[in-house]
Write an enzyme that holds these catalytic residues in place. Structure first.
Site, short mmCIF file in Angstrom:
data_model
loop_
_atom_site.label_atom_id
_atom_site.label_comp_id
_atom_site.label_asym_id
_atom_site.label_seq_id
_atom_site.Cartn_x
_atom_site.Cartn_y
_atom_site.Cartn_z
N TYR A 41 0.73 -14.40 -2.86
CA TYR A 41 0.43 -13.66 -4.11
C TYR A 41 -0.40 -14.54 -5.04
CZ TYR A 41 1.59 -11.84 -8.81
OH TYR A 41 1.56 -11.38 -10.11
N LYS A 100 -4.26 -14.14 -6.35
CA LYS A 100 -4.63 -14.09 -7.78
C LYS A 100 -5.68 -15.15 -8.10
CE LYS A 100 -2.21 -10.61 -9.31
NZ LYS A 100 -2.91 -9.39 -9.69
N GLY A 124 4.26 0.78 -11.72
CA GLY A 124 4.91 -0.53 -11.71
C GLY A 124 5.52 -0.89 -13.06
N GLN A 125 6.10 -2.08 -13.10
CA GLN A 125 6.80 -2.52 -14.31
C GLN A 125 5.88 -2.52 -15.54
OE1 GLN A 125 7.65 -6.68 -14.59
NE2 GLN A 125 9.25 -6.41 -16.13
N ASP A 181 -1.39 5.91 -8.85
CA ASP A 181 -0.50 5.03 -8.10
C ASP A 181 -0.48 5.55 -6.67
OD1 ASP A 181 1.89 2.89 -9.01
OD2 ASP A 181 2.26 3.87 -7.09
N ILE A 182 -0.02 4.70 -5.76
CA ILE A 182 0.06 5.12 -4.36
C ILE A 182 1.19 6.14 -4.16
CG2 ILE A 182 1.55 3.22 -3.58
CD1 ILE A 182 -0.37 3.06 -1.09
N ARG A 183 2.18 6.08 -5.09
CA ARG A 183 3.30 7.03 -5.02
C ARG A 183 3.31 7.95 -6.24
NH1 ARG A 183 5.34 2.19 -4.02
NH2 ARG A 183 5.58 1.74 -1.80
N GLY A 216 -1.81 1.31 -9.98
CA GLY A 216 -0.47 0.71 -9.96
C GLY A 216 0.33 1.10 -11.18
#
Ligand code: VAH
Length: 319
Positions: free
Chosen positions: A141, A145, A12-13, A35-37, A9
């Site tokens: 979410y 978690k 991400g941010q 990452d997936i992208r 990930g």
């Protein structure tokens, strides 16, 4: 010993900024950034496209590179998650279990798993929520978690896997954009301020939430991962506090530096999510066990956010 780090990930941010911090600490060639992208912006280092729900692909990557530490950041966040609850559960849990299994099977030394203040719900007190509070999350979410924290503890107790975890509040930074969270307004508001445009806030003006400045969030992450194993007494997840504020507080702190800035409040579905979360949390366990201490208050964070975003904006205009 030479560490080999794998981060999931990473676009991400938090991942964007944590990647740079890990590269700086361990060396670019030692950090496998996934990452997936593909990366959205210019990137230097070792990037691998990886869907972390693909157990085999992940395990192979861990094995072939003799990975020693995994930072597993890939997840679907609170607001986006509510649009497809079962898919969110499936993705968040499959990804985590794949990471834990790959780490166990391949003898990874340490795993970092981010939890969130989204694990708390109506039975938590509004303020100073203790670390060992009953968890009744209001979003899928948050449910993922809370379950993930228990899986982390299970892998530690059952297999001795050294999984360490923080319950992050909303993270605010100038380096990257959040995506799909309920706390995202607190980043967006600074972008509006430097562009000099009015801001429409999707939370109520007095919806107070626990937050943290990016620098503090990264420092906490590196600090808990550096701590001696015996210091980590809590194997579910540590409450992590930075500051707590509502939209009206952050608006006022921006207006002290940019007097013409205006905000109006148009709460949407995210307001109900935020209302289910506490105003502030008690992070004394993190302070006692591994020496956590935040550095940024609201005023200092506002100064940093505005000056960094202004520099970025003038660079874009010049380019
Ligand atoms: C979200 N930023 O808004 C996340 C988070 C504190 C909440 O973990 O979904």
């Amino acid at each position: 010993m030479n560490e080999t780090i794998l981060i999931t990930g990473a676009n991400g941010q938090l991942g964007t900024v944590l990647t740079s911090a890990l590269q700086e600490r361990f060396g670019r060639e030692r950090v496998i950034v996934t990452d997936i992208r593909p990366p959205q912006r210019e990137f230097s280092g070792r990037f691998e496209q990886l869907d972390v729900t693909d157990a085999e692909g992940l395990t192979q990557m861990v094995r072939e590179n003799k990975v020693t530490q995994i930072y597993h950041l890939a997840a679907i966040l609170s607001a986006t998650g509510e649009a497809a609850p079962l898919r969110t559960w499936e993705i968040n849990m499959t990804a985590l279990l794949n990471v834990l299994e790959a780490a166990r099977l391949e003898g990874v030394d340490k795993v970092f798993y981010p939890s969130s203040i989204a694990v708390f719900g109506p039975s938590a007190p509004a303020a100073d929520v203790p670390n060992d509070c009953h968890l009744d999350p209001v979003t899928v979410y948050g449910i993922s978690k809370a379950a993930g924290e228990n899986w982390a503890q299970y892998y530690f107790n059952r297999y001795g896997l050294d999984v360490r975890s923080l319950r992050y509040p909303g993270v605010i930074g100038h380096q990257s954009q959040p995506g799909g969270g309920t706390t995202d307004y607190a980043v967006d508001i600074y972008h509006a301020a430097v562009k000099n445009v009015p801001f429409s806030c999707f939370l109520d003006k007095d919806e107070q939430l626990p937050m943290i400045f990016m620098d503090d969030a990264i420092r906490a992450t590196l600090k808990i991962m550096d701590a001696p194993k015996v210091a980590i007494r809590i194997r579910t997840s540590y409450n992590l506090a930075g500051l707590s504020f509502c939209p009206a507080d952050v608006a006022a702190s921006i207006q002290r530096q940019a007097p013409g800035f205006t905000v109006d409040y148009n709460p949407d579905h995210r307001q109900a999510i935020a209302a289910g979360w506490p105003d502030s949390i008690d992070d004394s366990a993190a302070r006692t066990d591994w020496g956590w201490e935040p550095e940024f208050n609201l005023e200092r964070m506002t100064e940093e956010m505005l000056s960094a975003l202004k520099i970025k904006q003038s660079g874009q205009i010049a380019a």
